[in-house]
Motif scaffolding. Structure first.
Motif, PDB file in Angstrom:
ATOM      1  N   ASN A  86      -2.771   8.657  -2.571  1.00  7.05           N
ATOM      2  CA  ASN A  86      -1.700   9.635  -2.779  1.00  7.05           C
ATOM      3  C   ASN A  86      -2.147  10.784  -3.675  1.00  7.05           C
ATOM      4  O   ASN A  86      -1.708  11.920  -3.496  1.00  7.05           O
ATOM      5  CB  ASN A  86      -0.464   8.946  -3.364  1.00  7.05           C
ATOM      6  CG  ASN A  86       0.415   8.322  -2.295  1.00  7.05           C
ATOM      7  OD1 ASN A  86       1.266   8.984  -1.709  1.00  7.05           O
ATOM      8  ND2 ASN A  86       0.167   7.052  -1.999  1.00  7.05           N
ATOM      9  N   TYR A  87      -3.021  10.492  -4.626  1.00  4.50           N
ATOM     10  CA  TYR A  87      -3.567  11.564  -5.463  1.00  4.50           C
ATOM     11  C   TYR A  87      -4.305  12.586  -4.601  1.00  4.50           C
ATOM     12  O   TYR A  87      -4.211  13.794  -4.838  1.00  4.50           O
ATOM     13  CB  TYR A  87      -4.519  10.992  -6.512  1.00  4.50           C
ATOM     14  CG  TYR A  87      -5.349  12.035  -7.215  1.00  4.50           C
ATOM     15  CD1 TYR A  87      -4.780  12.877  -8.170  1.00  4.50           C
ATOM     16  CD2 TYR A  87      -6.693  12.199  -6.894  1.00  4.50           C
ATOM     17  CE1 TYR A  87      -5.531  13.851  -8.798  1.00  4.50           C
ATOM     18  CE2 TYR A  87      -7.458  13.172  -7.524  1.00  4.50           C
ATOM     19  CZ  TYR A  87      -6.875  13.998  -8.473  1.00  4.50           C
ATOM     20  OH  TYR A  87      -7.620  14.969  -9.086  1.00  4.50           O
ATOM     21  N   ILE A 141      10.823   5.692  -6.402  1.00  2.00           N
ATOM     22  CA  ILE A 141       9.509   5.454  -5.803  1.00  2.00           C
ATOM     23  C   ILE A 141       9.403   6.259  -4.513  1.00  2.00           C
ATOM     24  O   ILE A 141      10.302   6.234  -3.666  1.00  2.00           O
ATOM     25  CB  ILE A 141       9.309   3.953  -5.465  1.00  2.00           C
ATOM     26  CG1 ILE A 141       9.625   3.074  -6.676  1.00  2.00           C
ATOM     27  CG2 ILE A 141       7.895   3.711  -4.944  1.00  2.00           C
ATOM     28  CD1 ILE A 141       8.713   3.259  -7.844  1.00  2.00           C
ATOM     29  N   GLY A 142       8.300   6.978  -4.363  1.00  2.21           N
ATOM     30  CA  GLY A 142       8.070   7.730  -3.136  1.00  2.21           C
ATOM     31  C   GLY A 142       7.307   6.898  -2.119  1.00  2.21           C
ATOM     32  O   GLY A 142       6.494   6.050  -2.479  1.00  2.21           O
ATOM     33  N   ILE A 143       7.570   7.139  -0.841  1.00  6.05           N
ATOM     34  CA  ILE A 143       6.863   6.444   0.238  1.00  6.05           C
ATOM     35  C   ILE A 143       5.640   7.259   0.621  1.00  6.05           C
ATOM     36  O   ILE A 143       5.723   8.468   0.815  1.00  6.05           O
ATOM     37  CB  ILE A 143       7.786   6.265   1.466  1.00  6.05           C
ATOM     38  CG1 ILE A 143       9.020   5.436   1.082  1.00  6.05           C
ATOM     39  CG2 ILE A 143       7.029   5.599   2.616  1.00  6.05           C
ATOM     40  CD1 ILE A 143      10.058   5.336   2.190  1.00  6.05           C
ATOM     41  N   LEU A 151      -4.931  -3.007  -3.474  1.00  8.14           N
ATOM     42  CA  LEU A 151      -4.021  -2.185  -2.676  1.00  8.14           C
ATOM     43  C   LEU A 151      -3.250  -1.211  -3.560  1.00  8.14           C
ATOM     44  O   LEU A 151      -2.959  -0.079  -3.161  1.00  8.14           O
ATOM     45  CB  LEU A 151      -3.047  -3.066  -1.902  1.00  8.14           C
ATOM     46  CG  LEU A 151      -3.662  -4.005  -0.856  1.00  8.14           C
ATOM     47  CD1 LEU A 151      -2.582  -4.905  -0.256  1.00  8.14           C
ATOM     48  CD2 LEU A 151      -4.348  -3.209   0.239  1.00  8.14           C
ATOM     49  N   ARG A 152      -2.922  -1.653  -4.752  1.00  4.69           N
ATOM     50  CA  ARG A 152      -2.191  -0.809  -5.710  1.00  4.69           C
ATOM     51  C   ARG A 152      -3.047   0.381  -6.148  1.00  4.69           C
ATOM     52  O   ARG A 152      -2.589   1.522  -6.164  1.00  4.69           O
ATOM     53  CB  ARG A 152      -1.785  -1.673  -6.896  1.00  4.69           C
ATOM     54  CG  ARG A 152      -0.941  -1.013  -7.947  1.00  4.69           C
ATOM     55  CD  ARG A 152      -0.316  -2.109  -8.809  1.00  4.69           C
ATOM     56  NE  ARG A 152       0.046  -1.674 -10.148  1.00  4.69           N
ATOM     57  CZ  ARG A 152       1.167  -1.026 -10.448  1.00  4.69           C
ATOM     58  NH1 ARG A 152       2.018  -0.704  -9.502  1.00  4.69           N
ATOM     59  NH2 ARG A 152       1.446  -0.695 -11.703  1.00  4.69           N
ATOM     60  N   GLY A 153      -4.303   0.094  -6.494  1.00  2.50           N
ATOM     61  CA  GLY A 153      -5.213   1.166  -6.890  1.00  2.50           C
ATOM     62  C   GLY A 153      -5.527   2.104  -5.743  1.00  2.50           C
ATOM     63  O   GLY A 153      -5.617   3.326  -5.926  1.00  2.50           O
ATOM     64  N   MET A 154      -5.709   1.549  -4.549  1.00  2.40           N
ATOM     65  CA  MET A 154      -5.974   2.374  -3.367  1.00  2.40           C
ATOM     66  C   MET A 154      -4.789   3.282  -3.051  1.00  2.40           C
ATOM     67  O   MET A 154      -4.957   4.451  -2.686  1.00  2.40           O
ATOM     68  CB  MET A 154      -6.293   1.477  -2.172  1.00  2.40           C
ATOM     69  CG  MET A 154      -7.645   0.794  -2.248  1.00  2.40           C
ATOM     70  SD  MET A 154      -7.808  -0.556  -1.040  1.00  2.40           S
ATOM     71  CE  MET A 154      -7.523   0.322   0.505  1.00  2.40           C
ATOM     72  N   SER A 155      -3.587   2.751  -3.184  1.00  5.14           N
ATOM     73  CA  SER A 155      -2.382   3.530  -2.915  1.00  5.14           C
ATOM     74  C   SER A 155      -2.291   4.736  -3.843  1.00  5.14           C
ATOM     75  O   SER A 155      -2.026   5.865  -3.401  1.00  5.14           O
ATOM     76  CB  SER A 155      -1.142   2.649  -3.072  1.00  5.14           C
ATOM     77  OG  SER A 155       0.040   3.390  -2.875  1.00  5.14           O
ATOM     78  N   PHE A 163       0.818  -1.211   0.000  1.00  2.00           N
ATOM     79  CA  PHE A 163       0.000   0.000   0.000  1.00  2.00           C
ATOM     80  C   PHE A 163       0.853   1.264   0.000  1.00  2.00           C
ATOM     81  O   PHE A 163       0.585   2.209  -0.751  1.00  2.00           O
ATOM     82  CB  PHE A 163      -0.945   0.020   1.212  1.00  2.00           C
ATOM     83  CG  PHE A 163      -1.778   1.274   1.276  1.00  2.00           C
ATOM     84  CD1 PHE A 163      -2.903   1.413   0.471  1.00  2.00           C
ATOM     85  CD2 PHE A 163      -1.435   2.323   2.112  1.00  2.00           C
ATOM     86  CE1 PHE A 163      -3.666   2.575   0.509  1.00  2.00           C
ATOM     87  CE2 PHE A 163      -2.186   3.485   2.159  1.00  2.00           C
ATOM     88  CZ  PHE A 163      -3.307   3.618   1.354  1.00  2.00           C
ATOM     89  N   ILE A 164       1.877   1.310   0.828  1.00  2.00           N
ATOM     90  CA  ILE A 164       2.627   2.574   0.932  1.00  2.00           C
ATOM     91  C   ILE A 164       3.566   2.809  -0.254  1.00  2.00           C
ATOM     92  O   ILE A 164       4.044   3.933  -0.444  1.00  2.00           O
ATOM     93  CB  ILE A 164       3.417   2.673   2.259  1.00  2.00           C
ATOM     94  CG1 ILE A 164       4.549   1.662   2.306  1.00  2.00           C
ATOM     95  CG2 ILE A 164       2.496   2.528   3.444  1.00  2.00           C
ATOM     96  CD1 ILE A 164       5.482   1.906   3.471  1.00  2.00           C
ATOM     97  N   LEU A 165       3.800   1.761  -1.061  1.00  2.00           N
ATOM     98  CA  LEU A 165       4.632   1.942  -2.251  1.00  2.00           C
ATOM     99  C   LEU A 165       3.825   1.869  -3.555  1.00  2.00           C
ATOM    100  O   LEU A 165       4.289   2.320  -4.596  1.00  2.00           O
ATOM    101  CB  LEU A 165       5.748   0.889  -2.304  1.00  2.00           C
ATOM    102  CG  LEU A 165       6.869   1.034  -1.266  1.00  2.00           C
ATOM    103  CD1 LEU A 165       7.903  -0.062  -1.473  1.00  2.00           C
ATOM    104  CD2 LEU A 165       7.538   2.400  -1.360  1.00  2.00           C
ATOM    105  N   GLY A 166       2.650   1.251  -3.512  1.00  2.00           N
ATOM    106  CA  GLY A 166       1.840   1.122  -4.715  1.00  2.00           C
ATOM    107  C   GLY A 166       2.422   0.173  -5.742  1.00  2.00           C
ATOM    108  O   GLY A 166       2.131   0.258  -6.932  1.00  2.00           O
TER     109      GLY A 166
END
Length: 266
Positions: A228-229, A167-169, A220-224, A123-126
Motif C-alpha cells: 500500500n505504501y 481501515i482502508g481496503i 502478510l501484515r508487513g507485505m500489506s 493481506f488486503i486489510l493488513g
C-alpha cells in the motif's frame, strides 16, 4: 498460557485480597518457579504481559494503573529479551515480493478454502491474525465509502480497547466493505472452536505450502503495509510514517521493524 495459572491467581486474590507488594511476590513464585522447567526469558515476558492484562480486566478495581506497571519480570530478563530482539532484527533477511504474488493473493478471494480466504483478508486489510479470527474485534461497514470499514483492534490500552478504528481496503480487489465483513464472519464461524494458537499454526502451514515457504501470517501484515505504501500513497508520506498509520501502531519503533519488506515493481 495455562488455565492453571489464571485459576491460581483467582484463588489467591479471592482468599487473600492482597496489596500490590503481596501480589508481586506471589506472581514471581507462580510465573518463575515452574515445577516442570525454568521458563525461557521470552516465555517469562509473555506470561507477565498476559497476567497483567488478566488482572487489569478482572481485578482492575483492586489495583491502580500505576501499581499494575510493577507487574513485570526482573530488569535483567527484560534487557536480555530486548537485546536478543535487536540482534534478530539486525540479521533478518529481506522479504521481497512482486505483483505476481499480490495477484495470486487477490485471486484467493474466490477460493472455497477457509485459509485461502484468511490470507486474502489479512493481506488486503493488513490486520493481525487474531483480529481477523476473533469475534472480540467487532466490525462496522461504512455506508458512505464502500472501500473503508471500522473495527476494534488488538494491543490497545484500556482507554482505547473499545474504539473503532477506520481501515482502508487495499485497492485493486473489487470487493466492498459489506462483502468483506461477510467474509470475515464466515472465517470466524468456521474457526470458532479453534484456538488462536492452533489457528495461527494451521494458517502458517497453509501459507508455506500454498503461497511461499518463507512467509507467515505476520509476513502478510508487513507485505500489506509495504504494498500500500507503494501503490496507495498519493500524499507521498515517508515509509515509516505511512506504515505506522496504516497498521494502526502507537509506537514508531514497531513500524521500523517492517523495514525489511521490499515490493519489486517488475
Amino acid at each position: 498460557m495455562s488455565k492453571r495459572i489464571y485459576k491460581n491467581i483467582d484463588d489467591y486474590i479471592n482468599q487473600n485480597e492482597p496489596d500490590i507488594e503481596d501480589m508481586l511476590e506471589f506472581l514471581n513464585d507462580l510465573l518463575m518457579n515452574d515445577k516442570n522447567e525454568t521458563p525461557k526469558p521470552k516465555t517469562t515476558m509473555t506470561r507477565y504481559s498476559l497476567v497483567k492484562k488478566y488482572i487489569r480486566e478482572n481485578y482492575g478495581s483492586m489495583f491502580s494503573e500505576k501499581e499494575l506497571k510493577f507487574i513485570k519480570p526482573k530488569q535483567e530478563i527484560i534487557d536480555f529479551v530486548v537485546q536478543k530482539d535487536i540482534s534478530l532484527k539486525e540479521n533478518k533477511k529481506d522479504i521481497v515480493f512482486n505483483k505476481q504474488l499480490v495477484d495470486k493473493i487477490f485471486e484467493l478471494r474466490f477460493s472455497k478454502n477457509i485459509f485461502d480466504l484468511f490470507i486474502f483478508v489479512q493481506f488486503i486489510l493488513g490486520r493481525r491474525m487474531s483480529e481477523i479470527k476473533s469475534f472480540d474485534y467487532s466490525i462496522k461497514s461504512n455506508s458512505k465509502n464502500t472501500q473503508r470499514l471500522k473495527m476494534k483492534l488488538a494491543k490497545k490500552n484500556v482507554q482505547n480497547k473499545d474504539t473503532y478504528y477506520e481501515i482502508g481496503i487495499t485497492p485493486g480487489t473489487q470487493i466492498t466493505n459489506k462483502q468483506l465483513k461477510s467474509m470475515i464472519t464466515k472465517i470466524r464461524d468456521a474457526l470458532v472452536d479453534v484456538t488462536i494458537n492452533d489457528t495461527n499454526k494451521r494458517l502458517n502451514r497453509h501459507i508455506k505450502n500454498n503461497l511461499r515457504k518463507d512467509l507467515t501470517s505476520h509476513s502478510l501484515r508487513g507485505m500489506s503495509a509495504t504494498y500500500n505504501y507503494n501503490v496507495n500513497n498519493s500524499d507521498g508520506q515517508n515509509m515509516i510514517g505511512f506504515i505506522q498509520n496504516y497498521l494502526g501502531q502507537d509506537c514508531l519503533d514497531s513500524a521500523c521493524s517492517y523495514g525489511n519488506y521490499k515490493y519489486v515493481i517488475d
